[in-house]
Design an enzyme around this catalytic site. Structure first.
Site, mmCIF file in Angstrom:
data_model
loop_
_atom_site.group_PDB
_atom_site.id
_atom_site.type_symbol
_atom_site.label_atom_id
_atom_site.label_comp_id
_atom_site.label_asym_id
_atom_site.label_seq_id
_atom_site.Cartn_x
_atom_site.Cartn_y
_atom_site.Cartn_z
ATOM 1 N N TYR A 41 -29.107 -12.833 -23.747
ATOM 2 C CA TYR A 41 -27.898 -13.420 -23.170
ATOM 3 C C TYR A 41 -27.792 -14.897 -23.470
ATOM 4 O O TYR A 41 -28.739 -15.514 -23.963
ATOM 5 C CB TYR A 41 -27.858 -13.163 -21.659
ATOM 6 C CG TYR A 41 -28.780 -14.043 -20.830
ATOM 7 C CD1 TYR A 41 -30.160 -13.841 -20.828
ATOM 8 C CD2 TYR A 41 -28.277 -15.090 -20.059
ATOM 9 C CE1 TYR A 41 -31.004 -14.650 -20.063
ATOM 10 C CE2 TYR A 41 -29.118 -15.894 -19.288
ATOM 11 C CZ TYR A 41 -30.476 -15.670 -19.304
ATOM 12 O OH TYR A 41 -31.306 -16.469 -18.562
ATOM 13 N N LYS A 49 -34.280 -15.492 -25.185
ATOM 14 C CA LYS A 49 -33.459 -15.525 -23.955
ATOM 15 C C LYS A 49 -33.134 -14.088 -23.558
ATOM 16 O O LYS A 49 -32.021 -13.589 -23.736
ATOM 17 C CB LYS A 49 -32.194 -16.371 -24.169
ATOM 18 C CG LYS A 49 -31.608 -16.889 -22.860
ATOM 19 C CD LYS A 49 -30.657 -18.032 -23.090
ATOM 20 C CE LYS A 49 -29.882 -18.426 -21.855
ATOM 21 N NZ LYS A 49 -30.675 -18.859 -20.710
ATOM 22 N N GLU A 65 -41.700 -24.761 -17.288
ATOM 23 C CA GLU A 65 -40.281 -25.111 -17.148
ATOM 24 C C GLU A 65 -39.797 -24.591 -15.800
ATOM 25 O O GLU A 65 -40.561 -23.986 -15.049
ATOM 26 C CB GLU A 65 -39.459 -24.507 -18.289
ATOM 27 C CG GLU A 65 -39.529 -22.995 -18.341
ATOM 28 C CD GLU A 65 -38.841 -22.384 -19.561
ATOM 29 O OE1 GLU A 65 -37.862 -22.954 -20.056
ATOM 30 O OE2 GLU A 65 -39.306 -21.309 -19.999
ATOM 31 N N LEU A 102 -38.348 -21.477 -22.976
ATOM 32 C CA LEU A 102 -37.066 -21.231 -23.642
ATOM 33 C C LEU A 102 -36.653 -22.509 -24.381
ATOM 34 O O LEU A 102 -36.779 -23.597 -23.824
ATOM 35 C CB LEU A 102 -36.002 -20.898 -22.582
ATOM 36 C CG LEU A 102 -34.647 -20.566 -23.187
ATOM 37 C CD1 LEU A 102 -34.623 -19.098 -23.618
ATOM 38 C CD2 LEU A 102 -33.522 -20.845 -22.214
HETATM 39 N N1 PDD Z 1 -30.890 -20.662 -17.757
HETATM 40 N N2 PDD Z 1 -35.435 -22.429 -19.157
HETATM 41 C C1 PDD Z 1 -35.085 -21.253 -18.632
HETATM 42 C C2 PDD Z 1 -36.148 -20.277 -18.243
HETATM 43 C C3 PDD Z 1 -33.717 -20.945 -18.467
HETATM 44 O O1 PDD Z 1 -33.360 -19.755 -17.958
HETATM 45 C C4 PDD Z 1 -32.737 -21.904 -18.827
HETATM 46 C C5 PDD Z 1 -31.265 -21.627 -18.689
HETATM 47 C C6 PDD Z 1 -33.162 -23.135 -19.361
HETATM 48 C C7 PDD Z 1 -32.191 -24.192 -19.798
HETATM 49 O O2 PDD Z 1 -31.585 -23.826 -21.013
HETATM 50 P P1 PDD Z 1 -30.108 -24.295 -21.391
HETATM 51 O O3 PDD Z 1 -30.071 -25.787 -21.387
HETATM 52 O O4 PDD Z 1 -29.906 -23.762 -22.759
HETATM 53 O O5 PDD Z 1 -29.191 -23.701 -20.368
HETATM 54 C C8 PDD Z 1 -34.522 -23.355 -19.524
HETATM 55 C C9 PDD Z 1 -29.491 -20.283 -17.663
HETATM 56 C C10 PDD Z 1 -28.590 -21.399 -17.253
HETATM 57 C C11 PDD Z 1 -29.362 -19.039 -16.788
HETATM 58 O O6 PDD Z 1 -30.176 -18.149 -16.971
HETATM 59 O O7 PDD Z 1 -28.448 -18.955 -15.974
#
Ligand code: PDD
Length: 288
Positions: free
Chosen positions: A36, A150, A182, A206
């Site tokens: 996703y 992801k 993270e 991620l």
């Molecule tokens: N989550 N690390 C993890 C485990 C994440 O699920 C996310 C983002 C990030 C930040 O990545 P980005 O800047 O590309 O959004 C880091 C999204 C927002 C979610 O699952 O809703």
């Protein structure tokens, strides 16, 4: 438009959300077999779009799935969805699963993938949390070994976020071997003696898109960046801390495990990065 009137996209159709149906045999539902993206929307435009397409390509490739359509059609679909929902500010969620097949662990042959997307309205720019800052708590990182993908498998992240919620915190910072990997749904940063510290990319985290842009901004601004793991202890004694994601952009962290970070207020470097990042996004939205 209210959430109850939302139009979602499902396999070629734009439907009222309560009319969209997926099969119980969808591998996303049975196995979490899919990937996703969450893409921010500002002024009715997708932002950080290219990096998001690049990451979706990578995620699909890592699990041997083909794109469900051309990137052009994909972006057209997301833009149509934004228009149909009159979304000005918020995010689009899109997921691609390996489709519908008899329950069998190995990948099915000649099965079309499933693609679904929906919009969410949220305050990105005038988020009150950006002024106040948020709290995080540290929890064990219970995830699998390919966190760079992801993937839809988010149970460990749900457990981590629930632990944070139970402790009244906004986010959980997950810990492995004494070091923070993270956040449950965000990238993690600390600042010490003017150095911005975040873990380097590997299978352990991620590749956050906000993380990527923040790193580019630190380079442009001549800020010092260290890409290395940092310990819980270092987080407790940091001068500043922040997190980043599609839905939070950059948010100051003012409490870690109940201990104030620095003077307990959003830090200057954090606020500067948030401002710079927002300016970049607004410029991108204005070009479109
Ligand atoms: N989550 N690390 C993890 C485990 C994440 O699920 C996310 C983002 C990030 C930040 O990545 P980005 O800047 O590309 O959004 C880091 C999204 C927002 C979610 O699952 O809703």
């Amino acid at each position: 438009m209210s959430a109850s009137e939302r139009i979602v996209y499902l396999n070629g159709e734009y439907l009222p959300h309560n009319q969209a149906r997926v099969s119980v045999f969808d591998r996303g539902f049975l196995f979490g077999d899919g990937v996703y993206e969450v893409i921010p929307v500002l002024q009715g435009k997708l932002v950080d779009e290219d990096y998001s397409v690049e990451r979706l390509s990578r995620s699909l490739n890592e699990i041997s799935m083909a794109w469900p359509c051309s990137t052009q059609d994909y972006l057209h679909m997301l833009r149509t969805l934004i228009d149909r929902n009159h979304l000005q500010e918020g995010s689009v969620y899109v997921q691609v699963t390996r489709g519908v097949a008899e329950r069998d662990f190995a990948y099915p042959k000649n099965t079309p993938s499933s693609i679904m997307a929906f919009t969410s309205e949220r305050l990105l720019l005038n988020n009150p949390l950006a002024e106040r800052g948020v709290s995080v708590v540290t929890v064990p990182d219970l995830r699998w070994k390919r966190r760079d993908i992801k993937s839809l498998n988010l149970l460990a992240q749900c457990m981590a976020k629930q632990e944070a919620a139970a402790q009244g915190a906004f986010e959980a910072w997950m810990v492995e071997d004494g070091r923070i990997t993270e956040g449950s749904s965000s990238s993690a940063f600390i600042v010490k003696d003017g150095h911005i510290i975040t873990r380097a990319l590997s299978n352990a985290i991620l590749p956050g898109i906000r993380r990527r842009v923040i790193i580019e901004l630190t380079e442009k601004e001549g800020l010092v960046l260290e890409q290395r793991p940092f310990s819980v202890e270092e987080a407790h004694h940091a001068d500043e801390a922040f997190l980043s994601s599609a839905t939070t952009l950059v948010l100051p962290v003012v409490l870690v495990d109940g201990q104030a970070v620095g003077d307990g207020k959003p830090g200057a470097i954090t606020q500067r990065l948030r401002e710079l990042y927002i300016a970049t996004l607004l410029a991108e939205a204005a070009r479109k």
